[in-house]
Design a protein around this motif. Structure first.
Motif, mmCIF file in Angstrom:
data_model
loop_
_atom_site.group_PDB
_atom_site.id
_atom_site.type_symbol
_atom_site.label_atom_id
_atom_site.label_comp_id
_atom_site.label_asym_id
_atom_site.label_seq_id
_atom_site.Cartn_x
_atom_site.Cartn_y
_atom_site.Cartn_z
ATOM 1 N N GLY A 26 127.513 -8.473 59.039
ATOM 2 C CA GLY A 26 128.161 -7.700 60.097
ATOM 3 C C GLY A 26 127.418 -6.425 60.420
ATOM 4 O O GLY A 26 127.225 -6.073 61.592
ATOM 5 N N VAL A 27 126.991 -5.696 59.389
ATOM 6 C CA VAL A 27 126.239 -4.458 59.609
ATOM 7 C C VAL A 27 124.872 -4.776 60.228
ATOM 8 O O VAL A 27 124.360 -4.015 61.060
ATOM 9 N N ALA A 28 124.284 -5.891 59.850
ATOM 10 C CA ALA A 28 123.005 -6.291 60.447
ATOM 11 C C ALA A 28 123.162 -6.517 61.948
ATOM 12 O O ALA A 28 122.320 -6.078 62.743
ATOM 13 N N ARG A 29 124.258 -7.181 62.345
ATOM 14 C CA ARG A 29 124.521 -7.387 63.775
ATOM 15 C C ARG A 29 124.778 -6.060 64.471
ATOM 16 O O ARG A 29 124.288 -5.821 65.590
ATOM 17 N N LEU A 30 125.543 -5.193 63.823
ATOM 18 C CA LEU A 30 125.839 -3.877 64.380
ATOM 19 C C LEU A 30 124.546 -3.084 64.578
ATOM 20 O O LEU A 30 124.336 -2.467 65.623
ATOM 21 N N SER A 31 123.679 -3.098 63.573
ATOM 22 C CA SER A 31 122.419 -2.352 63.628
ATOM 23 C C SER A 31 121.532 -2.865 64.751
ATOM 24 O O SER A 31 120.925 -2.081 65.496
ATOM 25 N N GLU A 32 121.461 -4.181 64.879
ATOM 26 C CA GLU A 32 120.636 -4.766 65.943
ATOM 27 C C GLU A 32 121.176 -4.386 67.318
ATOM 28 O O GLU A 32 120.417 -4.038 68.227
ATOM 29 N N PHE A 33 122.498 -4.430 67.455
ATOM 30 C CA PHE A 33 123.125 -4.155 68.749
ATOM 31 C C PHE A 33 122.900 -2.714 69.186
ATOM 32 O O PHE A 33 122.644 -2.445 70.366
ATOM 33 N N TYR A 34 122.993 -1.771 68.228
ATOM 34 C CA TYR A 34 122.887 -0.347 68.562
ATOM 35 C C TYR A 34 121.510 0.244 68.256
ATOM 36 O O TYR A 34 121.316 1.450 68.415
ATOM 37 N N GLN A 85 133.050 1.118 61.439
ATOM 38 C CA GLN A 85 131.903 1.019 62.349
ATOM 39 C C GLN A 85 131.783 2.282 63.203
ATOM 40 O O GLN A 85 130.675 2.799 63.410
ATOM 41 N N ARG A 86 132.918 2.779 63.670
ATOM 42 C CA ARG A 86 132.904 3.994 64.495
ATOM 43 C C ARG A 86 132.335 5.179 63.705
ATOM 44 O O ARG A 86 131.491 5.930 64.207
ATOM 45 N N ARG A 87 132.768 5.324 62.461
ATOM 46 C CA ARG A 87 132.276 6.421 61.627
ATOM 47 C C ARG A 87 130.791 6.264 61.322
ATOM 48 O O ARG A 87 130.050 7.254 61.257
ATOM 49 N N THR A 88 130.363 5.027 61.130
ATOM 50 C CA THR A 88 128.940 4.772 60.875
ATOM 51 C C THR A 88 128.103 5.162 62.081
ATOM 52 O O THR A 88 127.070 5.844 61.949
ATOM 53 N N LEU A 89 128.527 4.753 63.260
ATOM 54 C CA LEU A 89 127.785 5.070 64.475
ATOM 55 C C LEU A 89 127.742 6.575 64.710
ATOM 56 O O LEU A 89 126.714 7.123 65.145
ATOM 57 N N MET A 90 128.835 7.272 64.422
ATOM 58 C CA MET A 90 128.869 8.719 64.613
ATOM 59 C C MET A 90 127.832 9.414 63.734
ATOM 60 O O MET A 90 127.242 10.430 64.124
ATOM 61 N N ALA A 91 127.584 8.856 62.552
ATOM 62 C CA ALA A 91 126.581 9.438 61.652
ATOM 63 C C ALA A 91 125.176 9.368 62.252
ATOM 64 O O ALA A 91 124.288 10.127 61.853
ATOM 65 N N PHE A 92 124.995 8.462 63.216
ATOM 66 C CA PHE A 92 123.699 8.326 63.878
ATOM 67 C C PHE A 92 123.721 8.900 65.293
ATOM 68 O O PHE A 92 122.827 8.631 66.099
ATOM 69 N N ILE A 149 125.930 8.379 67.696
ATOM 70 C CA ILE A 149 126.549 7.539 68.714
ATOM 71 C C ILE A 149 128.052 7.787 68.661
ATOM 72 O O ILE A 149 128.738 7.372 67.726
ATOM 73 N N LEU A 150 128.560 8.482 69.651
ATOM 74 C CA LEU A 150 129.916 9.004 69.576
ATOM 75 C C LEU A 150 130.993 8.044 70.074
ATOM 76 O O LEU A 150 132.176 8.255 69.815
ATOM 77 N N GLU A 151 130.602 6.995 70.804
ATOM 78 C CA GLU A 151 131.587 6.056 71.330
ATOM 79 C C GLU A 151 131.084 4.628 71.177
ATOM 80 O O GLU A 151 129.876 4.373 71.259
ATOM 81 N N LEU A 152 132.011 3.713 70.974
ATOM 82 C CA LEU A 152 131.650 2.301 70.948
ATOM 83 C C LEU A 152 131.254 1.858 72.351
ATOM 84 O O LEU A 152 131.821 2.315 73.343
ATOM 85 N N ALA A 153 130.287 0.976 72.438
ATOM 86 C CA ALA A 153 129.879 0.429 73.731
ATOM 87 C C ALA A 153 131.022 -0.382 74.332
ATOM 88 O O ALA A 153 131.820 -0.975 73.592
#
Length: 214
Positions: A56-64, A29-36, A38-42
């Motif tokens: 899980g990715v759907a929830r992650l996408s909605e959250f971020y 998840q951290r690596r995925t967010l970095m690609a967009f 987003i450098l740190e988890l909330a």
């Protein structure tokens, strides 16, 4: 050590129960967010463990606030790489499976992961022919918390679901097992503090505390 009536079979969840994958999920998840960008988890980063990849990715996408399809395209290869290289058994998992196999207990694996990840997990556990059947995400139409995966395992084993003990570490897994009519053992280091695990019939912190069967 707690003793339970001897079940017809034991159905194990994989991730977080037998295999230590929560850390690699967070890393993917951290690596995925970095690609967009987003450098740190909330600080209130949501928990998607046990949901399966796509939910899980759907929830992650909605959250971020990410595009779900784009996030899934990034996440999938990250997860695949970490799954193939970083899986390790949870403490006591290999010993428990070996013990139950020697005792002649029939076992099933019931996971929300895909077949490749399930195979990687079984290989990491290194207990040959421990599982009589493996139910993965590609074999059912609905994942946990639906009871379908556990009912599928019962059908595959040819056993009434009420005669099976399910072992889980997530709220969605406990819900699925109970909905299938199974006795449920919840295992998690914080099992007492996690309200979503409280409906389980038995709660243990470590696999070393797994009940004996009388």
């Amino acid at each position: 050590m707690l003793s339970l009536p001897h079940p017809a079979a034991v159905a194990f969840d994989l991730d977080g129960t037998l295999i230590d994958t929560e850390s690699i999920l967070i890393e993917a998840q951290r690596r995925t967010l970095m690609a967009f960008g987003i450098l740190e988890l909330a600080p209130d980063h949501l928990r998607t463990f046990g949901m399966g990849m796509e939910p899980g990715v759907a929830r992650l996408s909605e959250f971020y606030g990410l595009d779900n399809e784009e996030a899934l395209e990034v996440f999938r290869p990250q997860w695949k790489h970490l799954s193939a290289t970083e899986l390790t058994p949870m403490p006591g998992a290999t010993a428990l499976l070996t013990r139950l196999k020697i005792e002649g207990v029939r076992m099933a694996l019931v996971t929300s992961a895909d077949l490749i990840h399930a195979q990687n997990g079984v290989a990491a556990l290194d207990v040959p022919e421990a599982f009589e059947c493996v139910i993965d995400a590609e074999m059912v139409s609905r994942l946990k918390p639906s009871p379908e995966p556990y009912l599928k395992a019962a059908e595959s084993l040819g056993i009434d679901s009420q005669d099976i003990v399910a072992v889980e570490d997530s709220g969605s897994g406990v819900e699925a097992a109970l909905a299938a009519g199974m006795t449920c053992i919840a295992v998690h280091s914080e099992v007492i503090g996690r309200s979503e695990l409280s409906p389980a019939h038995v709660k243990i912190q470590l696999l070393e505390e797994f009940p004996t069967f009388g």
